[in-house]
Every structure is written in structure tokens, then in C-alpha cells.
Write a protein that holds these residues in place. Sequence first.
Motif, PDB file in Angstrom:
ATOM      1  N   GLU A   9       1.207   7.866   0.987  1.00  0.00           N
ATOM      2  CA  GLU A   9       1.747   6.851   0.086  1.00  0.00           C
ATOM      3  C   GLU A   9       3.241   6.658   0.276  1.00  0.00           C
ATOM      4  OE1 GLU A   9       0.669   8.296  -3.769  1.00  0.00           O
ATOM      5  OE2 GLU A   9      -1.484   8.036  -3.436  1.00  0.00           O
ATOM      6  N   VAL A  38       0.086  -5.070   1.683  1.00  0.00           N
ATOM      7  CA  VAL A  38      -1.165  -4.662   1.018  1.00  0.00           C
ATOM      8  C   VAL A  38      -1.056  -3.209   0.565  1.00  0.00           C
ATOM      9  CG1 VAL A  38      -3.626  -4.237   1.326  1.00  0.00           C
ATOM     10  CG2 VAL A  38      -2.604  -6.314   2.257  1.00  0.00           C
ATOM     11  N   GLN A  39      -0.508  -2.363   1.434  1.00  0.00           N
ATOM     12  CA  GLN A  39      -0.318  -0.955   1.052  1.00  0.00           C
ATOM     13  C   GLN A  39       0.579  -0.859  -0.172  1.00  0.00           C
ATOM     14  OE1 GLN A  39      -1.743   1.679   1.662  1.00  0.00           O
ATOM     15  NE2 GLN A  39      -0.392   3.474   1.761  1.00  0.00           N
ATOM     16  N   TYR A  42      -1.604  -1.057  -3.171  1.00  0.00           N
ATOM     17  CA  TYR A  42      -2.276   0.229  -3.412  1.00  0.00           C
ATOM     18  C   TYR A  42      -1.331   1.201  -4.117  1.00  0.00           C
ATOM     19  CZ  TYR A  42      -6.468  -0.425  -0.408  1.00  0.00           C
ATOM     20  OH  TYR A  42      -7.673  -0.822   0.132  1.00  0.00           O
ATOM     21  N   ARG A 111      -5.259  -5.385  -2.853  1.00  0.00           N
ATOM     22  CA  ARG A 111      -5.745  -4.082  -2.385  1.00  0.00           C
ATOM     23  C   ARG A 111      -7.267  -4.033  -2.418  1.00  0.00           C
ATOM     24  NH1 ARG A 111      -7.975  -1.136  -6.422  1.00  0.00           N
ATOM     25  NH2 ARG A 111      -7.260  -1.500  -8.549  1.00  0.00           N
ATOM     26  N   HIS A 165      -7.130  -6.142   2.013  1.00  0.00           N
ATOM     27  CA  HIS A 165      -7.837  -5.082   2.736  1.00  0.00           C
ATOM     28  C   HIS A 165      -9.144  -4.768   2.027  1.00  0.00           C
ATOM     29  CE1 HIS A 165      -8.629  -0.649   3.451  1.00  0.00           C
ATOM     30  NE2 HIS A 165      -8.703  -1.158   4.656  1.00  0.00           N
ATOM     31  N   GLY A 168     -10.146  -6.264  -1.161  1.00  0.00           N
ATOM     32  CA  GLY A 168      -9.027  -7.210  -1.270  1.00  0.00           C
ATOM     33  C   GLY A 168      -9.081  -8.304  -0.221  1.00  0.00           C
TER      34      GLY A 168
END
Length: 349
Positions: A9, A38-39, A42, A111, A165, A168
Motif C-alpha cells: 500500500e 486506481v491503486q 484502494y 477500485r 480494476h 472497478g
Amino acid sequence: MASESSEREDFSLSGPLHLTSVEWESAHHQRSVAASLVQGVYILERDRQEKRQGSQALAPPWWEFFHFQLLHHLVDDADRSIFGAVYEFKPPASCCNHSLDGSPRYVIAFRGTLTKPDSLSRDLELDLHLIRNGLHRTSRFEIAMQAVRNIVASVGDSNVWLSGHSLGSGLAMLAGKTMAKTGIFLKSFLFNPPFFSAPIERIKDKKVKHGIRIASSVITAGLTLAMKPNRNHQRNRSEDPFAALSAWVPCLFVNPADHIGSEYIGYFEHRKKMEEIGAGAIERLATQNSIGGLLMNAMGKESEPPLHLIPSASLTVNLTPSQEFKQAHGIHQWWRPDLHLKSKLYKYK
């Protein structure tokens, strides 16, 4: 000592630190930035779950490194989890030395499923809606779609990106399709998009695989003709909803070891082969229908066109070996600088 999940993360440990200067017309750089945003979604949700705020929050570097600002996040009305974000590109004056051609002004990112207690139940519920081709009926999609419409209404469509992703990417695909039906074609980055069908792509024998696909196409096309006996099957392009979508060319990113989305490889390649053997007309009917959807219609139940079936795409396949499914389906692979990629453009004719 940091856990493995928190290391993944942390942008300083897992992010694309090599992209100190983004070349916006580079497909590799665009892909890496879109995946990182996108991360960021998350990690926004993980920060919320872990109550990480201020200097403890891990999400901001995932967009700030590329000079984006978080305009607002999108919150699911059922479990209050963060499932999306709207970013605005705010390059500093020093960036004017580099070309910004190809850069977006806004990116709307979504996400996928998070396997954490605070959000898992709702995410799995939406996964089921996706499998049943019912994502368009969910409140999460309505919230996502409203965000997309608001941004496009304020700035136009020429510099707005969609990115997603897994689950998502299903949201992003549905939003992109919905806008495309109105003549607005948004640049879209769909990472590990789900394709729900029999896993034909995993069959090793190419002749068997090709034979199964041809049989499936013939059956699907036959059912389509049987279900629509009163229609003129030589419809012109303006009457063909699939052809009307063909100008929208989303960027799909799949991994052969990811059984959730790898079927896209065979879906597009088979269409090309059917054209080559003179069976393009059959495949044009088959490629926009599913047997399940046709059977639902036969029983008098209206069904939406399958979400995963799209007319055109720029398909990028990651041929770099994956050690496990989690890696093959993960978002992290898409910003690595050492990928072995194969890309191909497929246009519906």
C-alpha cells in the motif's frame, strides 16, 4: 516491522518511482499512471478502514507523485466504503518544459473487490450483480455514472479518462459504454476486466480450442437468428447498436494466467480468425450475444446486452510469467517497467 499488505500500500515501497517525468504520449506511462490512480482508490478505502489520517495516510502519494489532486471520492451508499475517486491533473509550472499533449484533465477511477471485512460483503454482492449482468441496476453504478456525467458536462469529453480494476473495470466499462451510446467516447483503461464464460482460453490444444469457439459461434448466431425472425438481418450500421459502439476503443489489460479476464484474448482473436475463414457474418452475430442472454429472452425475460461483450478494443496482454493467480489478477503488475507485453488493436467492422 511493516506487514506485507502495508508495504504494497506504500507508494515509496511499491509504486512506480521510476516515472519521475511522465511522457503523456507514451502508452507505458499512461498505463502506469492510470493503474496508480486506481491503486489510490484502494488505499483511500484502506486508510478509512485502518483510520489512517493526516501524515499516517498512505493514499495521497499514489496521485500526488503524478501531480494530481483528489477532487472528491465516491462513497457507496450501502456500506459507506470508498469505491471511486475523481482526480484533477494540476501540473506545476516547471512541467511546462515538457509536453502535456496526451495528458488528461480529469481521471475517474474505480477500485475492485477488497477482501477486508469492512467492505467485503458489499463488494461480493456487486460481484454477483456483475456475474448476473445486473451491475447497471445497482446504486454504486448510479453514483459512478452521475460522477462521470457531471465531469463530462463541465469540461467535455476530450480530456477525461476512466480507469478501473476488476469489479472497478466493470464499472468503468459500463460507464464508458453508456456514454458511447450517446456519442461520447471516453479514453478508458480497464485492468483485469471480468469476462464471464466457459474458460476456453485455458485449453492447451489449439485445435480443440478453436473448434469449441467455432461451434459456440454457430450456436449463438443460430439462436440470435431464431430469436429475431421478423428483423432484417442485413441491418445497416445506424440500426446496429454494437456497430454504434465501435468507435469507442477502450484499453483492456489482461493476463493469460488470470482466469477472470483472460477470455478476452480468445474473444478478439477468434473474431479475427472467423473473418479470415469467411465466417465474419456468423461471428458478427455471435460476438454481441451470449447464449445465456438469448435463453433468458426466449423465456420472456428481458436482459441487457452482456456487459463484457464489446465491439472494439486495444488489447494489451501481459506475457510476463505470474507465480500465482493473485499476482496475475493484481493491479501492481501494470506499472512495472520490465513487462513483456503484446498489444493489438481490434476494430469491429
